[in-house]
Design a protein around this motif. Structure first.
Motif, PDB file in Angstrom:
ATOM      1  N   ARG A  52       1.309  -1.296  -0.146  1.00 26.06           N
ATOM      2  CA  ARG A  52      -0.265   0.162  -0.641  1.00 26.06           C
ATOM      3  C   ARG A  52       0.938   1.150   0.042  1.00 26.06           C
ATOM      4  N   VAL A  54      -0.080   5.314  -0.140  1.00 21.48           N
ATOM      5  CA  VAL A  54      -0.548   6.797   0.072  1.00 21.48           C
ATOM      6  C   VAL A  54       0.470   7.611  -0.043  1.00 21.48           C
ATOM      7  N   THR A 117      -4.236   6.246  -3.632  1.00 23.96           N
ATOM      8  CA  THR A 117      -3.944   4.974  -2.749  1.00 23.96           C
ATOM      9  C   THR A 117      -4.464   4.234  -3.272  1.00 23.96           C
ATOM     10  N   THR A 119      -2.705   0.503  -4.091  1.00 27.52           N
ATOM     11  CA  THR A 119      -2.536  -1.400  -3.610  1.00 27.52           C
ATOM     12  C   THR A 119      -2.584  -2.444  -4.747  1.00 27.52           C
TER      13      THR A 119
END
Length: 165
Positions: A52, A54, A117, A119
Motif C-alpha cells: 500500500r 498513499v 492510495t 494497493t
C-alpha cells in the motif's frame, strides 16, 4: 518462500525508528532523489509499504489550473506516483520497471487537496518476485477533500530484466 527486499525497501526500512511525521518527510525526500519532479510538484508520501502506498498533494498555486483546482496533469501524476512506487517496492533490483499504459477519466471537479492510495495483493507481489518479466494493473483510488473520487485511473506497470553492459 519469502520475497527478498529490494534496495528501495531496504532504504525505507532504515527510517522505521523515526517518528511517523519525520519518517514521512524523510521518505518523501529520499523518493524525490529517485524522481526529482516529485519535489517540484510537492507530492508527499504519507504511507509506504510493499502492499500500500498513499501519496498526497496540496492544492496550491504551483499545481493549479485556470479555475484554481488541481491541474489535470497533477492529478494524473499523483496516481502514477502512488502506483509506480508501490510497484517499485516489489520489483527485484535486477529488473527495470516501466509504465506501460495510463488511463485517466476525469469525472468531476476536484475540491481541495488530493490523495492517491495504490494497493497490490499478495498474488501481484508474488508475480513480481517470480516472473522474469510481466505486467500488473495496479488498483488506485484518488480522492479529494470531499472524500469523492474526481478521477478514475488505470495504471499498467511492466517489469523486464535490466540489460547488462
Amino acid at each position: 518462500m519469502k520475497q527478498q527486499k529490494n534496495s528501495m525497501c531496504r532504504m525505507v526500512d532504515k527510517t522505521a525508528s523515526l517518528p511517523a511525521g519525520l519518517r514521512s518527510w524523510v521518505i518523501t525526500k529520499m523518493f524525490g532523489k529517485f524522481v526529482p519532479f516529485l519535489g517540484t510538484a510537492g507530492l508527499h508520501f504519507e504511507e509506504v509499504s510493499r502492499e500500500r502506498m498513499v501519496v498526497s498533494i496540496r492544492n496550491r498555486k504551483k499545481v493549479q489550473n485556470h479555475i484554481k483546482g488541481l491541474h489535470a496533469a497533477a492529478m494524473a501524476l499523483l496516481a502514477e506516483t502512488a502506483t509506480g512506487f508501490v510497484v517499485g517496492m516489489n520489483v527485484p533490483d535486477d529488473k527495470l520497471m516501466l509504465l506501460k499504459s495510463m488511463k485517466v477519466d476525469y469525472l468531476k471537479r476536484a475540491q481541495g487537496n488530493m490523495k492517491a492510495t495504490a494497493t497490490l495483493d499478495a498474488a501481484q507481489v508474488g508475480r513480481m518476485a517470480a516472473e522474469d518479466k510481466g505486467d500488473v494493473l495496479v488498483e488506485v483510488l484518488v480522492t479529494d477533500e470531499s472524500g469523492e473520487s474526481p478521477i478514475r485511473c488505470e495504471m499498467l506497470w511492466a517489469w523486464v530484466p535490466k540489460k547488462r553492459n
